[in-house]
Design a protein around this motif. Sequence first.
Motif, PDB file in Angstrom:
ATOM      1  N   TYR A   1     -38.677-100.855 -57.078  1.00 40.10           N
ATOM      2  CA  TYR A   1     -38.730-102.100 -56.399  1.00 40.10           C
ATOM      3  C   TYR A   1     -39.782-101.779 -55.600  1.00 40.10           C
ATOM      4  O   TYR A   1     -40.202-100.958 -55.107  1.00 40.10           O
ATOM      5  N   THR A   2     -40.256-102.969 -55.130  1.00 43.58           N
ATOM      6  CA  THR A   2     -41.413-103.230 -54.049  1.00 43.58           C
ATOM      7  C   THR A   2     -40.989-102.553 -52.916  1.00 43.58           C
ATOM      8  O   THR A   2     -39.661-102.903 -52.434  1.00 43.58           O
ATOM      9  N   ALA A   3     -41.657-101.680 -51.961  1.00 45.15           N
ATOM     10  CA  ALA A   3     -41.250-101.022 -50.814  1.00 45.15           C
ATOM     11  C   ALA A   3     -40.673-101.951 -49.739  1.00 45.15           C
ATOM     12  O   ALA A   3     -39.872-101.756 -48.817  1.00 45.15           O
ATOM     13  N   ASP A   4     -41.267-102.996 -49.772  1.00 45.55           N
ATOM     14  CA  ASP A   4     -40.869-104.027 -48.663  1.00 45.55           C
ATOM     15  C   ASP A   4     -39.353-104.614 -48.838  1.00 45.55           C
ATOM     16  O   ASP A   4     -38.975-104.881 -47.813  1.00 45.55           O
ATOM     17  N   LEU A   5     -38.718-104.276 -49.888  1.00 44.31           N
ATOM     18  CA  LEU A   5     -37.399-104.846 -50.192  1.00 44.31           C
ATOM     19  C   LEU A   5     -36.383-103.932 -49.264  1.00 44.31           C
ATOM     20  O   LEU A   5     -35.327-104.039 -49.011  1.00 44.31           O
TER      21      LEU A   5
ATOM     22  N   LEU B   1     -29.892 -94.467 -59.680  1.00 50.28           N
ATOM     23  CA  LEU B   1     -31.162 -93.966 -58.726  1.00 50.28           C
ATOM     24  C   LEU B   1     -31.996 -95.089 -58.375  1.00 50.28           C
ATOM     25  O   LEU B   1     -32.369 -95.985 -59.036  1.00 50.28           O
ATOM     26  N   ALA B   2     -32.403 -94.992 -57.036  1.00 47.91           N
ATOM     27  CA  ALA B   2     -33.388 -96.246 -56.677  1.00 47.91           C
ATOM     28  C   ALA B   2     -34.456 -95.655 -55.928  1.00 47.91           C
ATOM     29  O   ALA B   2     -34.435 -94.746 -55.296  1.00 47.91           O
ATOM     30  N   TYR B   3     -35.766 -96.312 -56.577  1.00 43.24           N
ATOM     31  CA  TYR B   3     -37.040 -95.840 -56.111  1.00 43.24           C
ATOM     32  C   TYR B   3     -37.928 -97.064 -55.497  1.00 43.24           C
ATOM     33  O   TYR B   3     -38.257 -97.775 -56.283  1.00 43.24           O
TER      34      TYR B   3
ATOM     35  N   ALA C   1     -44.588 -96.796 -54.116  1.00 49.06           N
ATOM     36  CA  ALA C   1     -45.481 -96.462 -53.083  1.00 49.06           C
ATOM     37  C   ALA C   1     -46.486 -97.525 -53.178  1.00 49.06           C
ATOM     38  O   ALA C   1     -47.157 -97.721 -52.063  1.00 49.06           O
ATOM     39  N   HIS C   2     -47.043 -98.035 -54.163  1.00 47.65           N
ATOM     40  CA  HIS C   2     -47.904 -98.717 -54.526  1.00 47.65           C
ATOM     41  C   HIS C   2     -47.414 -99.890 -55.495  1.00 47.65           C
ATOM     42  O   HIS C   2     -46.848 -99.557 -56.468  1.00 47.65           O
ATOM     43  N   SER C   3     -47.842-101.113 -55.359  1.00 49.05           N
ATOM     44  CA  SER C   3     -47.583-102.395 -56.204  1.00 49.05           C
ATOM     45  C   SER C   3     -48.276-103.392 -55.969  1.00 49.05           C
ATOM     46  O   SER C   3     -49.101-103.450 -55.222  1.00 49.05           O
TER      47      SER C   3
ATOM     48  N   LEU D   1     -37.731-106.496 -58.082  1.00 51.80           N
ATOM     49  CA  LEU D   1     -36.803-105.266 -58.169  1.00 51.80           C
ATOM     50  C   LEU D   1     -36.428-105.094 -59.581  1.00 51.80           C
ATOM     51  O   LEU D   1     -36.026-106.169 -60.213  1.00 51.80           O
ATOM     52  N   TYR D   2     -36.576-103.996 -60.507  1.00 48.48           N
ATOM     53  CA  TYR D   2     -36.535-104.020 -61.944  1.00 48.48           C
ATOM     54  C   TYR D   2     -35.335-102.831 -61.944  1.00 48.48           C
ATOM     55  O   TYR D   2     -35.626-101.921 -61.389  1.00 48.48           O
TER      56      TYR D   2
END
Length: 136
Positions: free
Chosen positions: A8-12, A49-51, A54-56, A68-69
Amino acid sequence: MPHLVLLYTADLEAEVPMGTLCRELADTMLEQRDEAGKAVFPKGGTRVLAYPAAHSAVADGQGDYGFLYANLRMGSGRSQAVHQAVGAALSAVLARHTEAVRARRPVGVTLQIDESPGQVFDAKHSSLHPLFNKNS
């Protein structure tokens, strides 16, 4: 196996309680039953597991977009009905946990389920499975 991986994008991270989401997704997986009433996924093999990325780069980059994928990878041998039921149950959890952020801004949520039909190598070193197998 099965492994459910969230990217997922880190902003989430600030808007979606990822630890709670992971636990609920795992619990949902463990609740699934096949047509004979047997558990679809083994306790010791179920992992979520959730990651955060760092860049998107999402869409055209002109908005406050999030993504979110979720990808569930499981072994072969389950029916189409099981695939659909598992997908619907997991999708409902993802939708519920992202509903508020999706209402505020554009956020995409995708769930894909892949079945592993032709493994060429599968090694396991686990003390998890024996823990749950002795209680069965």
